[in-house]
Design an enzyme around this catalytic site. Sequence first.
Site, PDB file in Angstrom:
ATOM      1  CE  LYS A 197     -15.467   8.392 -11.633  1.00  0.00           C
ATOM      2  NZ  LYS A 197     -14.289   7.532 -11.846  1.00  0.00           N
ATOM      3  CG  ASN A 198     -15.271   4.989  -9.250  1.00  0.00           C
ATOM      4  OD1 ASN A 198     -15.230   5.414 -10.409  1.00  0.00           O
ATOM      5  ND2 ASN A 198     -14.534   5.497  -8.285  1.00  0.00           N
ATOM      6  NE  ARG A 238      -5.288   5.131 -11.163  1.00  0.00           N
ATOM      7  CZ  ARG A 238      -6.472   5.628 -11.464  1.00  0.00           C
ATOM      8  NH1 ARG A 238      -6.574   6.826 -11.975  1.00  0.00           N
ATOM      9  NH2 ARG A 238      -7.549   4.908 -11.288  1.00  0.00           N
ATOM     10  CG  ASP A 248     -11.900   7.860  -5.216  1.00  0.00           C
ATOM     11  OD1 ASP A 248     -12.624   7.004  -5.759  1.00  0.00           O
ATOM     12  OD2 ASP A 248     -10.686   7.974  -5.466  1.00  0.00           O
TER      13      ASP A 248
HETATM   14  C1  EPZ Z   1     -10.460   2.573  -8.566  1.00  0.00           C
HETATM   15  O1  EPZ Z   1      -9.294   2.788  -9.346  1.00  0.00           O
HETATM   16  C2  EPZ Z   1     -11.314   3.820  -8.742  1.00  0.00           C
HETATM   17  N1  EPZ Z   1     -11.668   3.979 -10.155  1.00  0.00           N
HETATM   18  C3  EPZ Z   1     -10.541   5.046  -8.273  1.00  0.00           C
HETATM   19  O2  EPZ Z   1     -11.412   6.169  -8.367  1.00  0.00           O
HETATM   20  C4  EPZ Z   1     -10.173   4.840  -6.799  1.00  0.00           C
HETATM   21  O3  EPZ Z   1      -9.399   5.947  -6.366  1.00  0.00           O
HETATM   22  C5  EPZ Z   1      -9.368   3.544  -6.639  1.00  0.00           C
HETATM   23  O4  EPZ Z   1     -10.140   2.438  -7.169  1.00  0.00           O
HETATM   24  C6  EPZ Z   1      -9.037   3.248  -5.184  1.00  0.00           C
HETATM   25  O5  EPZ Z   1     -10.213   3.174  -4.435  1.00  0.00           O
HETATM   26  C7  EPZ Z   1     -12.701   3.233 -10.642  1.00  0.00           C
HETATM   27  O6  EPZ Z   1     -13.314   2.450  -9.947  1.00  0.00           O
HETATM   28  C8  EPZ Z   1     -13.039   3.452 -12.082  1.00  0.00           C
HETATM   29  P1  EPZ Z   1      -6.689   0.265  -7.630  1.00  0.00           P
HETATM   30  P2  EPZ Z   1      -8.272   1.557  -9.632  1.00  0.00           P
HETATM   31  O7  EPZ Z   1      -6.491  -0.778  -8.664  1.00  0.00           O
HETATM   32  O8  EPZ Z   1      -9.037   0.334  -9.863  1.00  0.00           O
HETATM   33  C9  EPZ Z   1      -1.938   0.404  -7.667  1.00  0.00           C
HETATM   34  C10 EPZ Z   1     -12.027   8.367  -8.916  1.00  0.00           C
HETATM   35  O9  EPZ Z   1     -11.597   9.458  -8.537  1.00  0.00           O
HETATM   36  N2  EPZ Z   1      -2.069  -0.717  -8.609  1.00  0.00           N
HETATM   37  O10 EPZ Z   1      -7.294  -0.102  -6.313  1.00  0.00           O
HETATM   38  O11 EPZ Z   1      -7.302   2.023 -10.642  1.00  0.00           O
HETATM   39  C11 EPZ Z   1      -2.382   1.700  -8.306  1.00  0.00           C
HETATM   40  O12 EPZ Z   1      -1.296   2.278  -9.016  1.00  0.00           O
HETATM   41  C12 EPZ Z   1     -11.050   7.250  -9.257  1.00  0.00           C
HETATM   42  O13 EPZ Z   1     -13.239   8.064  -9.032  1.00  0.00           O
HETATM   43  C13 EPZ Z   1      -0.930  -1.382  -9.042  1.00  0.00           C
HETATM   44  O14 EPZ Z   1       0.182  -1.061  -8.638  1.00  0.00           O
HETATM   45  O15 EPZ Z   1      -7.552   1.477  -8.198  1.00  0.00           O
HETATM   46  C14 EPZ Z   1      -2.810   2.538  -7.142  1.00  0.00           C
HETATM   47  O16 EPZ Z   1      -1.647   3.163  -6.573  1.00  0.00           O
HETATM   48  C15 EPZ Z   1      -9.604   7.694  -9.108  1.00  0.00           C
HETATM   49  N3  EPZ Z   1      -1.059  -2.392  -9.931  1.00  0.00           N
HETATM   50  C16 EPZ Z   1      -3.368   1.515  -6.162  1.00  0.00           C
HETATM   51  O17 EPZ Z   1      -2.833   0.240  -6.561  1.00  0.00           O
HETATM   52  C17 EPZ Z   1      -2.280  -2.796 -10.421  1.00  0.00           C
HETATM   53  O18 EPZ Z   1      -2.331  -3.753 -11.224  1.00  0.00           O
HETATM   54  C18 EPZ Z   1      -4.877   1.452  -6.166  1.00  0.00           C
HETATM   55  O19 EPZ Z   1      -5.276   1.004  -7.425  1.00  0.00           O
HETATM   56  C19 EPZ Z   1      -3.430  -2.111  -9.972  1.00  0.00           C
HETATM   57  C20 EPZ Z   1      -3.303  -1.080  -9.067  1.00  0.00           C
END
Ligand code: EPZ
Length: 421
Positions: free
Chosen positions: A22-23, A120, A306
Amino acid sequence: MDTLIIEGGRPLRGTVTISGAKNAALPILMASILLDEPVIYTNVPDLRDIHTTLRLLDILGCPAQFRAGRVRVEPGALRTEAPYDLVKTMRASVLCLGPLLARMGEARVSMPGGCAIGARPVDLHLSALERMGAVFNLDEGYIHGRCARLKGARIQFDFPTVGGTENLLMAASLAEGDTVLENAAREPEVVDLANFLIRCGARIEGHGSSEIRIHGVPGLHGCEYAIMPDRIEAGTFLAAAGITDGELTLVNCPGSDMEAVLDKLKAAGLSIAPTADGRGLTARRAAGGLRGVDVSTRPHPGFPTDMQAQIMALLCVAQGSGIVEENIFENRFMHVQELVRMGADIRLSGSTAVVRGVPGLTGAPVMASDLRASASLVLAGLAARGVTTVQRIYHLDRGYEHMEVKLRAVGAAIRRAAARD
Ligand code: EPZ
């Protein structure tokens, strides 16, 4: 809202085919926006989030057809607004921001809104795109971005954001000049996106490392591309073999990019080995039984957030204790209270959960709250004595392709029922 009804205590035995990730599929499908030719994707999982993404592509002017894991997208005259009623159902919609700015010089994307597992925000995406010349303002809950022509820049992420790295990879592919992403995400799904973009003519180096270099090109052509296997689905089924004391062989799951998960599951008492053809893994509980281990979630190549909820379910019935530390999201323990209702012994303190193994869990009605929490409750239900009903499994349907069908095929007593409203 559908419910899963599980009668636990049956060891799972047999073969499970792992679906496309999916991701990886979500950003790669969104990258269709960058192309000026049709594109064909294969091994695309049949998931709610995939169909949501295809609906968004339709709205943006890239009509897409999904048929049995194969998707054809025909990029057309692009529109630049991603509407709230769609974005609110899927945070990853924000991944259209980079491609729209790169191709159209404009994007209006609804703020993704809160999410069960934490705030997020997308501040890292926006500040990085601003470094390339984009200007944003927020009106009526929409992020409105403009930029005549994105220009290459050196960008240092405060945190190795997966989505932020993906948005910038797509934006920089068509920007003018060179972009360097420092402290970039190293997740395998980011690498799959980069490999797709390269297949379409992008010039990218260093993907998979924390420094990625992109040399912008004038345009990107179509191609045919197979989505990588889903390492999180694979980890979930490996945990299912361990928690039910069965034996599962996973097909389409080479195990590459899963070292941290495989190491931790083995430490917890699973015996995992590659299949003879090297394209799968076989897992069962090792002779010594399940043991408590400590887990800290980290950006790749660390233990993935995840898989946190799923390994916690396993630890609930292990001998001894394990400390689970969630370092990526600020609210990713929604499954804990539901596991406790099934008899688990878990104590929360901030971002840490102390799990003390109990001899067994008992079935109960439980509520899913987010995608991976749902998977954790299914795993617990498979091991529990008696019947577990998991409500609101639309969360599960977002990220697991026909999970109950795959589980039933290896001996689980599980069925889906429309919830009585
Ligand atoms: C991706 O989410 C995945 N989703 C998530 O999978 C996964 O848990 C996550 O990466 C971490 O590996 C997809 O790929 C569609 P991040 P993403 O940007 O991109 C903070 C699942 O269960 N952050 O690495 O949203 C954020 O709040 C899903 O399949 C900021 O603060 O993850 C989080 O605490 C859930 N500012 C952390 O960083 C930003 O601009 C990780 O976020 C971006 C993120």
